[in-house]
Write a protein that holds these residues in place. Structure first.
Motif, mmCIF file in Angstrom:
data_model
loop_
_atom_site.group_PDB
_atom_site.id
_atom_site.type_symbol
_atom_site.label_atom_id
_atom_site.label_comp_id
_atom_site.label_asym_id
_atom_site.label_seq_id
_atom_site.Cartn_x
_atom_site.Cartn_y
_atom_site.Cartn_z
ATOM 1 N N GLU A 1 -8.467 -8.275 4.929
ATOM 2 C CA GLU A 1 -7.465 -7.337 4.417
ATOM 3 C C GLU A 1 -7.709 -6.002 5.100
ATOM 4 O O GLU A 1 -8.830 -5.479 5.058
ATOM 5 C CB GLU A 1 -7.583 -7.153 2.907
ATOM 6 C CG GLU A 1 -7.153 -8.342 2.098
ATOM 7 C CD GLU A 1 -7.257 -8.086 0.606
ATOM 8 O OE1 GLU A 1 -6.580 -8.805 -0.134
ATOM 9 O OE2 GLU A 1 -8.007 -7.179 0.195
ATOM 10 N N ILE B 1 -6.688 -2.194 4.995
ATOM 11 C CA ILE B 1 -6.134 -1.262 4.026
ATOM 12 C C ILE B 1 -5.920 0.089 4.686
ATOM 13 O O ILE B 1 -6.864 0.683 5.209
ATOM 14 C CB ILE B 1 -7.076 -1.141 2.809
ATOM 15 C CG1 ILE B 1 -7.244 -2.523 2.161
ATOM 16 C CG2 ILE B 1 -6.562 -0.120 1.810
ATOM 17 C CD1 ILE B 1 -8.627 -2.822 1.715
ATOM 18 N N THR C 1 -2.313 2.932 5.960
ATOM 19 C CA THR C 1 -1.008 3.014 6.603
ATOM 20 C C THR C 1 -1.140 3.064 8.122
ATOM 21 O O THR C 1 -2.161 3.520 8.653
ATOM 22 C CB THR C 1 -0.242 4.270 6.147
ATOM 23 O OG1 THR C 1 -0.950 5.429 6.613
ATOM 24 C CG2 THR C 1 -0.095 4.330 4.636
ATOM 25 N N TYR D 1 -4.893 -11.831 9.086
ATOM 26 C CA TYR D 1 -5.176 -10.726 8.176
ATOM 27 C C TYR D 1 -3.949 -10.393 7.351
ATOM 28 O O TYR D 1 -2.825 -10.773 7.687
ATOM 29 C CB TYR D 1 -5.637 -9.479 8.942
ATOM 30 C CG TYR D 1 -4.559 -8.817 9.769
ATOM 31 C CD1 TYR D 1 -3.762 -7.798 9.234
ATOM 32 C CD2 TYR D 1 -4.330 -9.202 11.090
ATOM 33 C CE1 TYR D 1 -2.762 -7.194 9.993
ATOM 34 C CE2 TYR D 1 -3.345 -8.602 11.849
ATOM 35 C CZ TYR D 1 -2.560 -7.610 11.303
ATOM 36 O OH TYR D 1 -1.573 -7.019 12.046
ATOM 37 N N THR D 2 -4.204 -9.672 6.273
ATOM 38 C CA THR D 2 -3.152 -9.120 5.433
ATOM 39 C C THR D 2 -3.234 -7.612 5.554
ATOM 40 O O THR D 2 -4.333 -7.046 5.505
ATOM 41 C CB THR D 2 -3.354 -9.525 3.953
ATOM 42 O OG1 THR D 2 -3.312 -10.946 3.873
ATOM 43 C CG2 THR D 2 -2.274 -8.929 3.068
ATOM 44 N N HIS D 3 -2.092 -6.976 5.706
ATOM 45 C CA HIS D 3 -2.056 -5.519 5.793
ATOM 46 C C HIS D 3 -1.598 -4.947 4.454
ATOM 47 O O HIS D 3 -0.540 -5.318 3.944
ATOM 48 C CB HIS D 3 -1.108 -5.068 6.906
ATOM 49 C CG HIS D 3 -0.987 -3.590 7.021
ATOM 50 N ND1 HIS D 3 0.192 -2.966 7.334
ATOM 51 C CD2 HIS D 3 -1.905 -2.595 6.852
ATOM 52 C CE1 HIS D 3 -0.002 -1.648 7.361
ATOM 53 N NE2 HIS D 3 -1.262 -1.416 7.066
ATOM 54 N N ILE D 4 -2.413 -4.063 3.905
ATOM 55 C CA ILE D 4 -2.070 -3.342 2.680
ATOM 56 C C ILE D 4 -1.847 -1.888 3.099
ATOM 57 O O ILE D 4 -2.808 -1.151 3.335
ATOM 58 C CB ILE D 4 -3.194 -3.456 1.626
ATOM 59 C CG1 ILE D 4 -3.427 -4.931 1.288
ATOM 60 C CG2 ILE D 4 -2.845 -2.645 0.380
ATOM 61 C CD1 ILE D 4 -4.673 -5.203 0.489
ATOM 62 N N PRO D 5 -0.581 -1.453 3.219
ATOM 63 C CA PRO D 5 -0.289 -0.119 3.763
ATOM 64 C C PRO D 5 -0.528 1.012 2.752
ATOM 65 O O PRO D 5 0.373 1.784 2.432
ATOM 66 C CB PRO D 5 1.180 -0.239 4.164
ATOM 67 C CG PRO D 5 1.744 -1.252 3.240
ATOM 68 C CD PRO D 5 0.636 -2.214 2.943
ATOM 69 N N ALA D 6 -1.755 1.098 2.281
ATOM 70 C CA ALA D 6 -2.116 2.098 1.272
ATOM 71 C C ALA D 6 -2.259 3.479 1.890
ATOM 72 O O ALA D 6 -2.800 3.627 2.988
ATOM 73 C CB ALA D 6 -3.417 1.695 0.601
ATOM 74 N N SER E 1 -4.818 6.709 -2.629
ATOM 75 C CA SER E 1 -3.998 5.892 -3.523
ATOM 76 C C SER E 1 -4.920 4.951 -4.308
ATOM 77 O O SER E 1 -6.108 4.805 -3.977
ATOM 78 C CB SER E 1 -2.989 5.074 -2.720
ATOM 79 O OG SER E 1 -3.671 4.142 -1.890
ATOM 80 N N GLU F 1 -4.865 1.753 -4.302
ATOM 81 C CA GLU F 1 -5.303 0.667 -3.411
ATOM 82 C C GLU F 1 -6.428 1.124 -2.496
ATOM 83 O O GLU F 1 -7.379 0.395 -2.248
ATOM 84 C CB GLU F 1 -4.139 0.150 -2.552
ATOM 85 C CG GLU F 1 -3.031 -0.495 -3.344
ATOM 86 C CD GLU F 1 -1.839 0.439 -3.504
ATOM 87 O OE1 GLU F 1 -2.020 1.678 -3.537
ATOM 88 O OE2 GLU F 1 -0.719 -0.080 -3.593
ATOM 89 N N ARG G 1 -11.515 -5.330 4.100
ATOM 90 C CA ARG G 1 -12.122 -6.172 3.069
ATOM 91 C C ARG G 1 -12.212 -7.587 3.625
ATOM 92 O O ARG G 1 -11.238 -8.131 4.143
ATOM 93 C CB ARG G 1 -11.296 -6.155 1.789
ATOM 94 C CG ARG G 1 -11.977 -6.898 0.652
ATOM 95 C CD ARG G 1 -11.172 -6.876 -0.646
ATOM 96 N NE ARG G 1 -11.193 -5.552 -1.253
ATOM 97 C CZ ARG G 1 -10.105 -4.825 -1.511
ATOM 98 N NH1 ARG G 1 -8.907 -5.274 -1.211
ATOM 99 N NH2 ARG G 1 -10.214 -3.634 -2.072
#
Length: 195
Positions: free
Chosen positions: A3, A5, A7, A26-31, A35, A37, A51
């Motif tokens: 993951e 994390i 923007t 992967y997963t992108h969490i645009p935090a 924030s 997240e 992560r």
């Protein structure tokens, strides 16, 4: 699965680009910074963070170094002279470009207004121009370290892009052509086109 994390408008773009170059899952969490997240990954709220299971790594350069080492690409092997030279270039870019740009950003919009010294930006632009010229003088191959792309290329290209957006002095012809080649890479374009 990883993951990532943060923007794209932050140093997380470096990690995303490297992940695309390595074709990682992967997963992108645009935090955004600070924030919920971001704080869940890093109590300071700073981004980016990576992560992997229960492990969290912070700092874009640490993340990129970890992923490059783990996947055996975009880096020279640890314990070699080539790696020592690569690490030296990484630190040069961080000290001479990233640090200067970050200081300018802090005095533009990050620090509380009463602690900003806008006049420092003229000095920082002079320092940046001097430093970028020295890096350009040392550029002898298609990539910073010669014939193969490595972590410092992502750092340098990001700094060149950041400097342009911040209206810092433009690089010379050699680095301008380098930046155009790097930003034309499919992995970079994929990250730029992310929502």
């Amino acid at each position: 699965m990883y993951e990532i994390i943060g923007t794209r408008a932050s140093r997380a773009i470096r990690v995303l680009w490297l992940a695309e170059e390595l074709a990682l899952d992967y997963t992108h969490i645009p935090a955004k910074p600070r924030s919920d997240e971001a704080r869940a990954a890093n109590p300071s709220g700073k981004i980016p963070a990576l992560r992997e299971g229960d492990a969290v790594i912070t700092d874009s350069t640490a993340i990129m170094t970890y992923l490059a080492d783990k996947h055996g690409a975009l880096t020279a092997p640890a314990g070699t002279i080539a790696r020592a030279r690569q690490d030296a270039m990484t630190q040069t870019i961080l000290d001479d470009l990233d640090g200067v740009l970050w200081t300018a950003a802090r005095h533009s919009f990050i620090l509380p207004e009463e602690h900003r010294v806008p006049e420092v930006k003229d000095s920082l632009k002079w320092e940046y121009a001097r430093n970028i010229a020295r890096i350009e003088d040392g550029l002898s191959g298609p990539f910073v370290m010669g014939e193969a792309m490595s972590v410092p290329d992502i750092l340098l290209t990001h700094c060149l892009r950041w400097a342009g957006m911040a209206q810092f002095p433009a690089p010379g012809e050699k680095l301008t052509a380098y930046q155009e080649r790097m930003q034309a890479r499919p992995a970079f374009q994929k990250v730029i086109d992310m929502p």
